[in-house]
Design an enzyme around this catalytic site. Structure first.
Site, PDB file in Angstrom:
ATOM      1  N   GLN A 293       0.821  -1.204   0.000  1.00  0.00           N
ATOM      2  CA  GLN A 293       0.000   0.000   0.000  1.00  0.00           C
ATOM      3  C   GLN A 293       0.859   1.260   0.000  1.00  0.00           C
ATOM      4  O   GLN A 293       0.557   2.237  -0.682  1.00  0.00           O
ATOM      5  CB  GLN A 293      -0.920  -0.007   1.230  1.00  0.00           C
ATOM      6  N   GLU A 294       1.936   1.234   0.756  1.00  0.00           N
ATOM      7  CA  GLU A 294       2.766   2.425   0.921  1.00  0.00           C
ATOM      8  C   GLU A 294       3.548   2.782  -0.337  1.00  0.00           C
ATOM      9  O   GLU A 294       3.629   3.946  -0.721  1.00  0.00           O
ATOM     10  CB  GLU A 294       3.739   2.226   2.096  1.00  0.00           C
ATOM     11  N   SER A 295       4.171   1.807  -0.965  1.00  0.00           N
ATOM     12  CA  SER A 295       5.141   2.109  -2.033  1.00  0.00           C
ATOM     13  C   SER A 295       4.861   1.415  -3.352  1.00  0.00           C
ATOM     14  O   SER A 295       5.580   1.667  -4.325  1.00  0.00           O
ATOM     15  CB  SER A 295       6.548   1.727  -1.573  1.00  0.00           C
TER      16      SER A 295
ATOM     17  N   TYR B 107      -7.049   3.671   3.157  1.00  0.00           N
ATOM     18  CA  TYR B 107      -5.794   2.991   3.485  1.00  0.00           C
ATOM     19  C   TYR B 107      -6.063   1.725   4.297  1.00  0.00           C
ATOM     20  O   TYR B 107      -5.552   0.640   3.986  1.00  0.00           O
ATOM     21  CB  TYR B 107      -4.913   3.954   4.279  1.00  0.00           C
TER      22      TYR B 107
END
Length: 639
Positions: free
Chosen positions: A498-500, A608
């Protein structure tokens, strides 16, 4: 100097005269590294000697570009044009044209600007120079149209635009109405300094307006005085509405009381009045409002055509455990909005409460056919296994993975230049058919180019190609650094995905870095708290091993803070632990897990958390650990 310049130009035009030696790729890589080091040390004779031997090396165009770009102010139009034509997909070449337009403008070669670039460029600085070239070559009408299209924005513009705007103004083409329009845009963008600058540009017969704008900008509470002192026009009504939003942020109740006066003074119609009311209604969405304020707010929302505002009211009912309100406000949603996964689920939830089980189960089973958070939650609500669909991407055609672009991607990945590789890959993917894009996504996954695989699935909209969308990237490192911790390996990988999107060189605008998007301050604090050896500075966060080691330790810290609950931990990882504690206090144990997630106030954090939980389920599937989207403890507790 002339000899050196000729050598550069010749190299860019036709390549070096010498032929590349028949040596191995490893030898070419060694010489490539030698050239880069020599260049960095300004040993240009060495560069000139070695470059002709690398003409067949995939990254040779990058050396040519560096040579061309560092002397761009000395280049000819022919040299630059030839380079762009020779390497049309090379990422640095995309900006070369606009950069050279600015060089030609610096030379005041206005005819050269238009000859070099017959088409209007995209970057603003180059556009200003291009339209000034139109004016300088006698094409005034085209120049003024271009000037206006650039002018109308609420942000500052490059200094290169000044000469175009000066000519436009001197010709009497920059009207006060156009200045006012930009003032409106600047007010909307909250750009106070630009508003002040533009107000001072207004002519003498607009002095009353200019002074009123300046006063309003410095003191939004003077809004009634503004509305009274200037005649009602489309501009003044819009300026009033924009200033009103600032007043509402400072003093919501005062703003509400002003609405009838502003409507009268500015002769606003019903839609204008409704817009003012909705600005206040947005600020009346918490449990501290009075019963009178709540009734007023709900009348406004009932009259609204804003889907976002009505959805906010639905979430307020959900957060207050107001089942009647939940039913009322879901019914008020437009038809298209009711079809969203979240509202389908909550419609089913209301049907179950009413004892209409067959209708509810039909709705939940229909929802299960989609992918993502709510379809998985629907399955868990029904007590059945979610039918995960994994579509296999087609095997790549051999010819598809050949060619100069793919060779450059391979070399950039070898050198760890992931962001450049992503740019090359994007050009390549965008030039292919959808079937070819699917093949390339699979090829990238098979090469362990995990971020490129994900990138290809997004471009090709391969939503069911879950192996390519959710590769088991850096699996051994996640296994190593989650061993002995409470966080599941699949959860740490879901956070990273999810982050990168698996880009190890990712950097956010605020400085978060690497796979798990760690802030430098968080890294330093975590390293100190857990005595992690070897960490010196934030540049190390771009190294996957360092990033995963620190990131999993921080995630474990947050996970433990919140009782090993992934809902809270994910929200805290995104928005910060203190905000999550505030949300916990607000919900006060009234909500179930799904309602708590849906009522998270920040849309970014809400999305998120949903994504991370769904991604965790995908990773558990691929790791042979299929389970419900929420654990029993997460599902059964109150929030």
């Amino acid at each position: 100097m002339e000899k050196w310049r000729n050598w550069i130009t010749g190299l860019c035009l036709i390549g070096a005269a010498g032929s590349a030696s028949a040596d191995s790729l490893d030898q070419q890589r060694q010489r490539y590294q030698q050239i880069k080091q020599a260049w960095d040390n300004n040993q240009m004779e060495t560069v000139a000697q070695l470059m002709p031997t690398l003409r067949d090396y995939p990254l040779y165009p990058y050396l040519e570009y560096r040579l061309l770009a560092q002397n761009l102010d000395q280049q000819t139009r022919l040299a630059v044009s030839n380079f762009i034509q020779q390497y049309p997909t090379l990422p640095p070449a995309r900006s070369l044209s606009s950069r050279f337009i600015n060089v030609l403008a610096w030379r005041q070669d206005w005819q050269g600007v238009l000859s070099f670039s017959p088409q209007e460029p995209t970057p603003v600085q180059a556009r200003c120079n291009w339209y000034y070239a139109k004016w300088a070559t006698g094409q005034q009408q085209a120049a003024w149209e271009g000037a206006k299209s650039i002018w109308l924005r609420g942000t500052a513009l490059p200094n290169d635009c000044d000469k175009l705007f000066s000519a436009w103004q001197a010709a009497g083409e920059l009207s006060p109405i156009t200045i006012l329009e930009r003032i409106r845009l600047a007010m909307k963008a909250g750009n106070d300094s630009l508003v002040s600058y533009l107000a001072k540009m207004l002519p003498a017969d607009y002095q009353t307006m200019a002074n009123a704008i300046l006063t309003l900008q410095s003191d939004p509470l003077s809004i009634e005085s503004f509305a009274r002192s200037v005649g009602p026009t489309p501009f003044t009504r819009q300026a009033t509405t924009l200033a009103f939003a600032r007043v509402a942020r400072q003093d919501m109740e005062n703003a509400r009381a002003m609405i009838p006066t502003l409507v009268r003074l500015q002769q606003m119609d019903r839609s204008d009045e409704q817009a003012l009311k909705e600005i206040v209604a947005w600020r009346l969405m918490d449990k501290t409002v009075t019963s009178e304020q709540a009734r007023w707010r709900d009348r406004v929302v009932m009259e609204s055509e804003s889907t976002a505002l009505i959805e906010r009211r639905v979430r307020l009912a959900l957060g207050n455990s107001d089942r009647r309100g939940l039913n009322t406000w879901i019914a008020r949603l437009p038809v298209e909005a009711k079809e969203k996964d979240e509202w389908q689920y909550w419609q089913a939830d209301l049907l179950l409460e009413q004892g209409r089980n067959e209708e509810a189960e039909e709705l939940l089973r229909k929802l299960m056919q989609a992918r993502g958070f709510y379809p998985m939650v629907a399955a868990q609500r029904l007590g059945v296994r979610y039918p995960l669909q994994v579509v296999e991407a087609p095997k790549p055609d051999g010819s598809l993975v050949q060619g100069a672009e793919m060779a450059r991607v391979r070399e950039l990945m070898f050198w760890g230049l992931d962001n450049l590789a992503r740019s090359e890959w994007a050009s390549l993917i965008n030039s292919k058919t959808r079937a070819q894009q699917q093949m390339l996504a699979r090829y990238a996954s098979e090469q362990d180019w995990w971020d490129l695989s994900v990138q290809a699935t997004i471009t090709a909209k391969m939503w069911d190609s879950l192996r390519e969308r959710f590769p088991l990237a850096w699996r051994s490192l996640y296994q190593r650094f989650t061993e002995g911790k409470s966080i599941p390996q699949s959860y740490a990988m879901a956070i990273s995905r999810q982050e990168s999107a698996w880009n190890p060189k990712a950097r956010s605008p605020v400085g978060a870095s690497g796979l798990m998007q760690i802030m430098p301050a968080t890294a330093s604090h975590t390293v100190k708290m857990y005595d992690i050896p070897g960490y010196v500075n934030s540049s190390q966060l771009l190294d996957p091993q360092t990033n995963i080691q620190i990131g999993t330790q921080y995630l474990e810290h947050v996970y433990q803070q919140f009782g090993q609950n992934r809902i809270f931990a994910s929200a805290a990882y995104n928005a910060g632990p203190s905000r999550v504690r505030t949300w916990q206090g607000n919900s006060g144990g009234r909500l179930d897990a799904v309602a708590f997630i849906e009522t998270i106030p920040f849309s970014e954090t809400r999305g998120y958390v949903k994504n991370v939980l769904a991604y965790d389920a995908y990773y558990r599937h691929f790791m042979g650990q299929p389970a419900n989207i929420l654990t029993d403890s997460e599902w059964n507790r109150r929030y």
